[in-house]
Design an enzyme around this catalytic site. Sequence first.
Site, short mmCIF file in Angstrom:
data_model
loop_
_atom_site.label_atom_id
_atom_site.label_comp_id
_atom_site.label_asym_id
_atom_site.label_seq_id
_atom_site.Cartn_x
_atom_site.Cartn_y
_atom_site.Cartn_z
N GLY A 350 42.27 34.33 62.74
CA GLY A 350 41.99 35.83 61.04
C GLY A 350 42.50 37.64 61.83
O GLY A 350 42.18 36.66 63.09
N GLU A 392 47.24 36.44 64.13
CA GLU A 392 47.98 37.54 63.38
C GLU A 392 48.04 38.32 64.59
O GLU A 392 47.54 39.01 65.14
CB GLU A 392 46.75 38.46 62.92
CG GLU A 392 46.56 37.88 61.17
CD GLU A 392 46.03 38.18 60.23
OE1 GLU A 392 45.53 39.26 60.64
OE2 GLU A 392 45.11 37.04 59.80
N TYR A 460 49.82 41.27 51.22
CA TYR A 460 48.89 42.19 51.01
C TYR A 460 48.70 43.11 52.14
O TYR A 460 49.58 42.73 52.95
CB TYR A 460 48.12 41.66 50.59
CG TYR A 460 47.04 40.22 50.82
CD1 TYR A 460 46.69 40.59 52.33
CD2 TYR A 460 47.12 38.64 50.06
CE1 TYR A 460 46.29 39.59 52.56
CE2 TYR A 460 46.42 37.80 50.68
CZ TYR A 460 46.42 37.80 52.07
OH TYR A 460 45.24 36.86 53.02
N ASP A 461 48.02 43.89 51.75
CA ASP A 461 47.75 44.78 52.93
C ASP A 461 49.53 45.84 53.42
O ASP A 461 49.02 45.96 55.06
CB ASP A 461 46.93 44.54 54.35
CG ASP A 461 45.65 43.84 53.76
OD1 ASP A 461 45.36 44.57 52.94
OD2 ASP A 461 45.03 42.86 53.93
#
Length: 618
Positions: A350, A392, A460-461
Amino acid sequence: MSTAPPRRIPLFRRLAATAAALALPVAGLIGLAGPAQAAASATATYTKVSDWGTGFEGKWTVKNTGTSALSSWTVEWDYPAGTQVTSAWDATVTSSGTHWTAKNVGWNGTLAPGATVSFGFNGSGPGAPSGCKVNGGSCEGGTTPTDNPPSAPGTPTVSGLTENALTLSWPAATDDKGVKNYDVYRNGTKLTTVTGTTHGDSGLTKGTTYTYTVTARDTADQTGPSSAPLSVTTPGGGTDPGPGPDPGARVKLGYFTDWGVYQRNYHVKNLVTSGTAAKITHINYAFGNVQNGKCTIGDSYADYDKAYTADQSVDGVADTWDQPLRGNFNQLRKLKAKYPNIKVVYSFGGWTWSGGFGQAAQNPAAFAQSCYDLVEDPRWADVFDGIDIDWEYPNACGLSCDTSGAAAFKNLMSALRAKFGSANLVTAAISADGSNGGKLDLADYAGAAPYVDFYNVMTYDFFGAWDAKGPTAPHSLLTSYTGIPIAGFNSEAAITKLKGKGIPGSKLNLGIGFYGRGWTGVTQDAPGGTATGPAPGTYEQGIEDYKVLKTSCPTTGTVAGTAYAKCGSNWWSYDTPATIAGKMTWLKNQGLKGAFFWEFSGDTAGGELANAIHTGLQ
């Protein structure tokens, strides 16, 4: 214990720098070959890979037809007014009016005799290229091709279905010069080439779902867009194990966050009371941590220690002080007893906890062993059906920057597959940065693809109030639009880029956000307005759950496949049941594996967004 959530987001907190970088020419380009040499030594062929109505994907393939190596290449063509390139990869593409020029990037300019190289792009408009030149000469050494590629064949149908065989048929494609043959694909992999409009497929497995598409090729060997996909499940394979969705259906995956049990007061039982559990196929449990090169527990209290009362429990039975497993893990066990078809995958990393992957990549086998030991811990081995890696980002920057190299992600996923075997799921959440030279170009996602069951593409984002002054832009847009702040930051560009790298659509899931992103101090309703900062949110500035926004700031418009809303001086973008329905239609037309969403607690008490995904993928 800490109740602070390990945040996944924001994913694109480097927009201004990226935009500036994209505006710069690629350094180190070698001088172009002269026209006299080029005309006799190279050809270029155009293919329209796909067309979705509001845009298309194109591809040029350059071939060295000479006897000596080319040190560089340039392809030029003209588009009629109203047709343009919106983003590109593996080449530097510029324009002057309606004239377009593509030059090799630093790593793909050299071509040995007989070698080919391709670059791709997304475009808009109905026109076809004309006046093609490669290194100053005609793309065909004398005559520029003017014929268009064939149309998409009609949607295939099936007959003669047995446990291990079937026959496909499809309506013929059309072409101005004639269709030569058809390429048949199963689950994104080419099966065969046939001259007719039928194909018999055998050697199948009973009780298994297969997805077929067909493309046509004309007499100039140009390939047209794919047909719409056909999914078919062979009979046999046992009886239905109980309630819940067909495990062979499209993926409908939601993230469950361990920290949601605190301030959000969202528990596994909410999946039942909302009706969502009956409409999903997978749950990603977020997050486990990555520390010292190993998988570790994220929140032990929420994960396996919190005692649930009878009214909070999935089955109405309270936890006792001496039972061996409590917390979310035990509640997930109870959920799987009610819905046996749901697969639960333990997700690691995450936004906050991806910093440990660089060290893990130094010894992939040891990392994989640590993850296996944790996921398959005897206390909860029956709860989890595999592992998900949410890095990420590999060889790029997120909350921190990783420099482990382009091969690190592939090596990590290979080690995990080797350890977890074919009986467990191995998946990964990956970037949706479709820009030229962006995050998807910095790691070997194509090389890792054979080791994963599917990728969750985090579409998204793309934009948010980390750019405090705007411009306002949708955070989960499906396609590009006029005025988009950064080219390539949209779902379609990301999916197209991944397919262009050879990753089949049957391994890609489209991401949906169950939340909105917003600014305050905004005066205009349409995207592109200025702002003074992030809009207030319940848990964090600039972000709010759908269940709040649907009534506090109803939508005022749609753009690029998603919705936006202006209420007072606040401006938000978020998906609704209607925009999700459109995305599901697009997803199916693209032949994707399914959809996933972040995360359950942002939905309404009745699970209306999860239902929109379920309904759209039926």
